[in-house]
Write a protein that holds these residues in place. Structure first.
Motif, PDB file in Angstrom:
ATOM      1  N   ALA A 251      63.805  47.559 -50.493  1.00 24.72           N
ATOM      2  CA  ALA A 251      64.338  46.528 -51.388  1.00 24.72           C
ATOM      3  C   ALA A 251      63.818  45.141 -51.026  1.00 24.72           C
ATOM      4  CB  ALA A 251      65.865  46.549 -51.355  1.00 24.72           C
ATOM      5  N   LYS A 252      63.801  44.823 -49.729  1.00 17.15           N
ATOM      6  CA  LYS A 252      63.338  43.500 -49.301  1.00 17.15           C
ATOM      7  C   LYS A 252      61.839  43.322 -49.542  1.00 17.15           C
ATOM      8  CE  LYS A 252      66.936  42.526 -45.884  1.00 17.15           C
ATOM      9  NZ  LYS A 252      67.297  42.501 -44.436  1.00 17.15           N
ATOM     10  N   THR A 253      61.077  44.376 -49.330  1.00 17.50           N
ATOM     11  CA  THR A 253      59.637  44.298 -49.567  1.00 17.50           C
ATOM     12  C   THR A 253      59.351  44.091 -51.045  1.00 17.50           C
ATOM     13  OG1 THR A 253      59.098  45.607 -47.631  1.00 17.50           O
ATOM     14  CG2 THR A 253      57.470  45.597 -49.394  1.00 17.50           C
ATOM     15  N   VAL A 254      60.039  44.836 -51.894  1.00 16.63           N
ATOM     16  CA  VAL A 254      59.838  44.691 -53.329  1.00 16.63           C
ATOM     17  C   VAL A 254      60.316  43.322 -53.805  1.00 16.63           C
ATOM     18  CG1 VAL A 254      60.644  45.545 -55.573  1.00 16.63           C
ATOM     19  CG2 VAL A 254      59.756  47.138 -53.862  1.00 16.63           C
ATOM     20  N   GLU A 255      61.389  42.828 -53.246  1.00 18.67           N
ATOM     21  CA  GLU A 255      61.851  41.483 -53.597  1.00 18.67           C
ATOM     22  C   GLU A 255      60.767  40.450 -53.291  1.00 18.67           C
ATOM     23  OE1 GLU A 255      65.630  38.471 -52.625  1.00 18.67           O
ATOM     24  OE2 GLU A 255      65.233  40.186 -51.321  1.00 18.67           O
ATOM     25  N   ALA A 256      60.126  40.579 -52.125  1.00 15.69           N
ATOM     26  CA  ALA A 256      59.054  39.648 -51.746  1.00 15.69           C
ATOM     27  C   ALA A 256      57.844  39.804 -52.660  1.00 15.69           C
ATOM     28  CB  ALA A 256      58.659  39.879 -50.291  1.00 15.69           C
ATOM     29  N   LEU A 257      57.499  41.051 -52.992  1.00 13.77           N
ATOM     30  CA  LEU A 257      56.353  41.296 -53.872  1.00 13.77           C
ATOM     31  C   LEU A 257      56.600  40.755 -55.275  1.00 13.77           C
ATOM     32  CD1 LEU A 257      55.469  44.924 -52.751  1.00 13.77           C
ATOM     33  CD2 LEU A 257      53.930  42.960 -52.623  1.00 13.77           C
ATOM     34  N   ARG A 258      57.788  40.956 -55.797  1.00 11.37           N
ATOM     35  CA  ARG A 258      58.097  40.458 -57.143  1.00 11.37           C
ATOM     36  C   ARG A 258      58.094  38.926 -57.166  1.00 11.37           C
ATOM     37  NH1 ARG A 258      59.483  44.787 -60.327  1.00 11.37           N
ATOM     38  NH2 ARG A 258      60.780  46.449 -59.432  1.00 11.37           N
ATOM     39  N   ALA A 259      58.631  38.316 -56.123  1.00 12.31           N
ATOM     40  CA  ALA A 259      58.675  36.853 -56.066  1.00 12.31           C
ATOM     41  C   ALA A 259      57.269  36.265 -55.988  1.00 12.31           C
ATOM     42  CB  ALA A 259      59.507  36.406 -54.867  1.00 12.31           C
ATOM     43  N   ALA A 260      56.374  36.953 -55.290  1.00 10.61           N
ATOM     44  CA  ALA A 260      55.009  36.444 -55.102  1.00 10.61           C
ATOM     45  C   ALA A 260      54.128  36.695 -56.311  1.00 10.61           C
ATOM     46  CB  ALA A 260      54.388  37.090 -53.866  1.00 10.61           C
ATOM     47  N   GLY A 261      54.381  37.797 -57.039  1.00  7.86           N
ATOM     48  CA  GLY A 261      53.443  38.204 -58.085  1.00  7.86           C
ATOM     49  C   GLY A 261      52.209  38.833 -57.452  1.00  7.86           C
ATOM     50  N   PRO A 262      51.285  39.330 -58.264  1.00  6.80           N
ATOM     51  CA  PRO A 262      50.162  40.091 -57.718  1.00  6.80           C
ATOM     52  C   PRO A 262      48.997  39.261 -57.186  1.00  6.80           C
ATOM     53  CG  PRO A 262      50.045  40.089 -60.104  1.00  6.80           C
ATOM     54  CD  PRO A 262      51.324  39.398 -59.737  1.00  6.80           C
ATOM     55  N   ASP A 263      48.941  37.964 -57.482  1.00  6.85           N
ATOM     56  CA  ASP A 263      47.727  37.185 -57.214  1.00  6.85           C
ATOM     57  C   ASP A 263      47.848  36.215 -56.046  1.00  6.85           C
ATOM     58  OD1 ASP A 263      46.437  38.392 -59.426  1.00  6.85           O
ATOM     59  OD2 ASP A 263      47.498  37.012 -60.768  1.00  6.85           O
ATOM     60  N   GLN A 264      48.972  36.230 -55.347  1.00  5.95           N
ATOM     61  CA  GLN A 264      49.141  35.340 -54.204  1.00  5.95           C
ATOM     62  C   GLN A 264      48.197  35.758 -53.074  1.00  5.95           C
ATOM     63  OE1 GLN A 264      51.282  32.593 -53.543  1.00  5.95           O
ATOM     64  NE2 GLN A 264      50.011  32.510 -51.679  1.00  5.95           N
ATOM     65  N   GLU A 265      47.441  34.806 -52.547  1.00 10.57           N
ATOM     66  CA  GLU A 265      46.514  35.127 -51.459  1.00 10.57           C
ATOM     67  C   GLU A 265      47.271  35.349 -50.152  1.00 10.57           C
ATOM     68  OE1 GLU A 265      42.667  33.168 -49.143  1.00 10.57           O
ATOM     69  OE2 GLU A 265      43.216  32.453 -51.145  1.00 10.57           O
ATOM     70  N   VAL A 266      47.029  36.489 -49.533  1.00 11.27           N
ATOM     71  CA  VAL A 266      47.585  36.806 -48.215  1.00 11.27           C
ATOM     72  C   VAL A 266      46.563  37.650 -47.458  1.00 11.27           C
ATOM     73  CG1 VAL A 266      50.027  36.763 -48.917  1.00 11.27           C
ATOM     74  CG2 VAL A 266      48.742  38.921 -49.043  1.00 11.27           C
ATOM     75  N   TRP A 267      46.765  37.784 -46.175  1.00 12.91           N
ATOM     76  CA  TRP A 267      45.886  38.643 -45.372  1.00 12.91           C
ATOM     77  C   TRP A 267      46.074  40.106 -45.777  1.00 12.91           C
ATOM     78  CZ3 TRP A 267      46.945  42.866 -42.331  1.00 12.91           C
ATOM     79  CH2 TRP A 267      45.867  43.359 -41.584  1.00 12.91           C
ATOM     80  N   SER A 268      44.980  40.850 -45.746  1.00 11.73           N
ATOM     81  CA  SER A 268      45.061  42.304 -45.805  1.00 11.73           C
ATOM     82  C   SER A 268      43.898  42.874 -45.015  1.00 11.73           C
ATOM     83  CB  SER A 268      45.016  42.821 -47.255  1.00 11.73           C
ATOM     84  OG  SER A 268      43.672  42.972 -47.697  1.00 11.73           O
ATOM     85  N   TRP A 269      43.957  44.147 -44.683  1.00 15.36           N
ATOM     86  CA  TRP A 269      42.841  44.781 -43.973  1.00 15.36           C
ATOM     87  C   TRP A 269      41.784  45.277 -44.956  1.00 15.36           C
ATOM     88  CZ3 TRP A 269      42.221  49.505 -45.982  1.00 15.36           C
ATOM     89  CH2 TRP A 269      43.333  50.201 -46.453  1.00 15.36           C
ATOM     90  N   GLY A 270      42.034  45.133 -46.251  1.00 12.28           N
ATOM     91  CA  GLY A 270      41.191  45.768 -47.260  1.00 12.28           C
ATOM     92  C   GLY A 270      40.271  44.816 -47.988  1.00 12.28           C
ATOM     93  N   TRP A 271      39.820  45.264 -49.149  1.00 14.63           N
ATOM     94  CA  TRP A 271      38.803  44.563 -49.935  1.00 14.63           C
ATOM     95  C   TRP A 271      39.395  43.488 -50.822  1.00 14.63           C
ATOM     96  CZ3 TRP A 271      40.508  49.458 -50.050  1.00 14.63           C
ATOM     97  CH2 TRP A 271      41.188  49.884 -51.194  1.00 14.63           C
TER      98      TRP A 271
END
Length: 258
Positions: free
Chosen positions: A94-114
């Motif tokens: 729930a907390k992870t999804v809350e953070a993802l929804r608040a950020a939307g899909p285009d917020q720049e953050v670190w990832s290990w991927g492409w």
């Protein structure tokens, strides 16, 4: 590039976590997971919940570099009580999804991927949960279903991960090359859900295609996805392998990291 809506991935994280919680409720948490034999059912649940909380912390803090796991709040449940584990899983998703929804899909953050954005993490956590819920269902002998568009995206995300690992010089993925031929994945119950993986001298390539190959894996889409993710044996009577079965094994053995 994520191919499904951000909100769908968020919904799937919650729905799959609920299904995983239902699968392990009342089950023997000390049982070995056949598809991840180094883990017990409890280990599996803690891995999924820990992944959710780690990704959620990256998104919540807009991290620009990897977040050490020891800095993730409540990264493990307290004690061995199954009820505590259940609540911890639900709260983390729930907390992870809350953070993802608040950020939307285009917020720049670190990832290990492409892709270094929140959309990457929504997709990654959705598929992480889809596949590991299969592990829980297999262990607890409960039912398992996944919507066609998500099963397709699970296959394509894994192809993208393996290609990314190969480009980065990962030892096993780097071996997926040479004049070995091609693999055709063919879902018999989902029009258009077909892929061709071809091995070239510089690596493998993949695309959606209906073409003759060195070996074909045919069956219902969910079962093809489960074989491709090494959750169902390629010699299962739920699928057909036509042609050079050793080439399919070659892929499955070398795309088994992660």
């Amino acid at each position: 590039m994520s191919s499904l809506p951000h909100d769908l991935y968020c919904d799937e994280i919650i729905g799959r976590t609920d299904a995983l919680r239902a699968a392990i409720k009342g089950a023997d948490l000390g049982a070995t997971v056949p598809t991840c034999p180094d883990w017990t059912l409890r280990d599996l649940a803690v891995h999924v919940g820990g992944a959710h909380r780690w990704a959620g912390e990256i998104v919540r803090t807009r991290a620009t570099e990897a977040v050490p796991h020891e800095r993730v709040p409540e990264s493990r449940p307290e004690g061995d009580d199954p009820a505590v584990l259940n609540a911890w899983l639900a709260d983390g998703a729930a907390k992870t999804v809350e953070a993802l929804r608040a950020a939307g899909p285009d917020q720049e953050v670190w990832s290990w991927g492409w892709e270094r954005n929140t959309g990457f993490w929504a997709r990654r956590m959705a598929h992480e949960t889809i596949v590991h819920q299969a592990d829980a269902a297999i262990t607890a002998n409960t039912g398992y279903e996944v919507a066609p568009e998500l099963a397709v995206d699970t296959i394509e995300e894994w192809l993208e991960i393996v290609a990314f690992m190969q480009a980065g010089g990962h030892k096993e993925a780097a071996g997926l090359r040479g004049g070995r031929g091609s693999i055709h994945l063919h879902a018999t119950d989902a029009p258009g859900a077909e892929w061709l993986i071809e091995f070239g001298e510089n690596g493998f390539t993949w695309r959606r295609a209906h073409e003759k190959a060195t070996v074909a894996l045919r069956g219902p889409l969910t079962d093809v996805m489960l074989v491709f993710n090494r959750r169902l044996a390629a010699d299962s009577d739920r699928v057909e392998v036509l042609g050079d079965a050793e080439l399919l094994d070659f892929w499955l053995e070398r795309a088994a990291f992660g």
